[in-house]
Design a protein around this motif. Structure first.
Motif, mmCIF file in Angstrom:
data_model
loop_
_atom_site.group_PDB
_atom_site.id
_atom_site.type_symbol
_atom_site.label_atom_id
_atom_site.label_comp_id
_atom_site.label_asym_id
_atom_site.label_seq_id
_atom_site.Cartn_x
_atom_site.Cartn_y
_atom_site.Cartn_z
ATOM 1 N N THR A 257 0.862 -1.169 0.000
ATOM 2 C CA THR A 257 0.000 0.000 0.000
ATOM 3 C C THR A 257 0.902 1.224 0.000
ATOM 4 O OG1 THR A 257 -1.677 -1.192 1.243
ATOM 5 C CG2 THR A 257 -1.849 1.200 1.215
ATOM 6 N N LEU A 258 0.776 2.056 -1.029
ATOM 7 C CA LEU A 258 1.608 3.246 -1.161
ATOM 8 C C LEU A 258 0.749 4.486 -0.971
ATOM 9 C CD1 LEU A 258 3.709 2.171 -4.254
ATOM 10 C CD2 LEU A 258 4.425 2.164 -1.876
ATOM 11 N N GLN A 259 1.312 5.482 -0.299
ATOM 12 C CA GLN A 259 0.601 6.713 0.031
ATOM 13 C C GLN A 259 0.926 7.787 -1.006
ATOM 14 O OE1 GLN A 259 -1.411 7.027 2.735
ATOM 15 N NE2 GLN A 259 -1.914 9.146 2.331
ATOM 16 N N SER A 260 -0.115 8.475 -1.479
ATOM 17 C CA SER A 260 0.055 9.614 -2.376
ATOM 18 C C SER A 260 -0.083 10.897 -1.563
ATOM 19 C CB SER A 260 -0.989 9.583 -3.489
ATOM 20 O OG SER A 260 -0.970 10.790 -4.210
ATOM 21 N N GLU A 261 0.960 11.737 -1.592
ATOM 22 C CA GLU A 261 0.919 12.990 -0.844
ATOM 23 C C GLU A 261 -0.028 13.986 -1.499
ATOM 24 O OE1 GLU A 261 3.922 11.724 -1.908
ATOM 25 O OE2 GLU A 261 4.533 10.791 -0.019
ATOM 26 N N THR A 262 -0.079 14.008 -2.820
ATOM 27 C CA THR A 262 -0.920 14.964 -3.542
ATOM 28 C C THR A 262 -2.405 14.683 -3.324
ATOM 29 O OG1 THR A 262 0.792 15.133 -5.238
ATOM 30 C CG2 THR A 262 -1.380 15.995 -5.789
ATOM 31 N N LYS B 237 -4.244 5.241 -14.112
ATOM 32 C CA LYS B 237 -5.340 6.064 -13.616
ATOM 33 C C LYS B 237 -4.891 6.902 -12.425
ATOM 34 C CE LYS B 237 -10.055 5.833 -11.824
ATOM 35 N NZ LYS B 237 -9.789 6.934 -10.928
ATOM 36 N N VAL B 238 -4.117 6.296 -11.520
ATOM 37 C CA VAL B 238 -3.593 7.026 -10.373
ATOM 38 C C VAL B 238 -2.668 8.150 -10.841
ATOM 39 C CG1 VAL B 238 -2.154 6.832 -8.308
ATOM 40 C CG2 VAL B 238 -3.840 5.071 -8.811
ATOM 41 N N LYS B 239 -1.835 7.868 -11.849
ATOM 42 C CA LYS B 239 -0.924 8.888 -12.383
ATOM 43 C C LYS B 239 -1.700 10.070 -12.948
ATOM 44 C CE LYS B 239 2.756 9.618 -15.743
ATOM 45 N NZ LYS B 239 3.682 9.002 -16.703
ATOM 46 N N ARG B 240 -2.774 9.797 -13.666
ATOM 47 C CA ARG B 240 -3.582 10.885 -14.240
ATOM 48 C C ARG B 240 -4.286 11.681 -13.152
ATOM 49 N NH1 ARG B 240 -5.634 6.914 -18.777
ATOM 50 N NH2 ARG B 240 -3.991 7.236 -20.306
ATOM 51 N N ASP B 241 -4.773 11.004 -12.112
ATOM 52 C CA ASP B 241 -5.428 11.693 -11.001
ATOM 53 C C ASP B 241 -4.445 12.600 -10.262
ATOM 54 O OD1 ASP B 241 -7.773 10.436 -11.645
ATOM 55 O OD2 ASP B 241 -7.652 8.937 -10.028
ATOM 56 N N ILE B 242 -3.222 12.136 -10.088
ATOM 57 C CA ILE B 242 -2.202 12.946 -9.407
ATOM 58 C C ILE B 242 -1.846 14.168 -10.248
ATOM 59 C CG2 ILE B 242 0.227 12.952 -8.691
ATOM 60 C CD1 ILE B 242 -0.171 10.050 -7.788
ATOM 61 N N ALA B 243 -1.703 13.972 -11.568
ATOM 62 C CA ALA B 243 -1.375 15.092 -12.452
ATOM 63 C C ALA B 243 -2.515 16.117 -12.467
ATOM 64 C CB ALA B 243 -1.106 14.586 -13.864
ATOM 65 N N LYS B 244 -3.762 15.644 -12.466
ATOM 66 C CA LYS B 244 -4.910 16.537 -12.467
ATOM 67 C C LYS B 244 -4.988 17.328 -11.165
ATOM 68 C CE LYS B 244 -8.632 14.790 -14.133
ATOM 69 N NZ LYS B 244 -9.900 14.002 -14.251
ATOM 70 N N ALA B 245 -4.725 16.654 -10.038
ATOM 71 C CA ALA B 245 -4.773 17.334 -8.742
ATOM 72 C C ALA B 245 -3.621 18.330 -8.595
ATOM 73 C CB ALA B 245 -4.722 16.306 -7.616
ATOM 74 N N ALA B 246 -2.474 18.028 -9.191
ATOM 75 C CA ALA B 246 -1.319 18.920 -9.100
ATOM 76 C C ALA B 246 -1.548 20.198 -9.905
ATOM 77 C CB ALA B 246 -0.059 18.211 -9.567
ATOM 78 N N THR B 247 -2.189 20.083 -11.055
ATOM 79 C CA THR B 247 -2.466 21.277 -11.860
ATOM 80 C C THR B 247 -3.588 22.117 -11.263
ATOM 81 O OG1 THR B 247 -3.962 20.022 -13.295
ATOM 82 C CG2 THR B 247 -1.659 20.232 -14.000
ATOM 83 N N ALA B 248 -4.522 21.469 -10.580
ATOM 84 C CA ALA B 248 -5.646 22.204 -9.971
ATOM 85 C C ALA B 248 -5.195 22.969 -8.719
ATOM 86 C CB ALA B 248 -6.759 21.243 -9.610
ATOM 87 N N ALA B 249 -4.158 22.452 -8.053
ATOM 88 C CA ALA B 249 -3.721 23.098 -6.802
ATOM 89 C C ALA B 249 -2.786 24.261 -7.022
ATOM 90 C CB ALA B 249 -3.012 22.071 -5.923
#
Length: 95
Positions: A37-42, A83-95
């Motif tokens: 189980t890996l944690q995503s900080e973003t 899918k996780v990579k795309r979600d992280i990229a989307k959240a990084a651009t939104a923040a």
């Protein structure tokens, strides 16, 4: 479930067992896969992956899941990891 790392694409290799008499029989070299189980900080949540031990060391070396996926090649990633990579990229651009 296939014996393939979700982050690096490392899979089963084939080769030969070679006896002292030089008889050759086919064998399989299985990757060292672990359920982690890996944690995503973003995103602030965790994700379950089936990855190889070498991929786990690479994730730690690059500074976590977010940094690893940012540099990872899309062809090597599983559908779940992509899918996780795309979600992280989307959240990084939104923040």
């Amino acid at each position: 479930m296939s014996r393939r790392c979700e982050l690096t694409g490392k899979g089963v290799l084939v080769g030969n067992n070679v006896s002292h008499a030089n008889n050759k029989t086919r064998r399989r070299f299985l990757p060292n896969l672990n359920d982690v189980t890996l944690q995503s900080e973003t995103l602030g949540r965790s994700f379950k992956f089936k990855i190889s031990a070498s991929a786990l060391r690479s994730v730690d070396h690059r500074g976590g899941l977010d940094a690893f996926l940012a540099k990872a090649n899309d062809d090597d990633l599983s559908a779940n990891a992509l899918k996780v990579k795309r979600d992280i990229a989307k959240a990084a651009t939104a923040a």
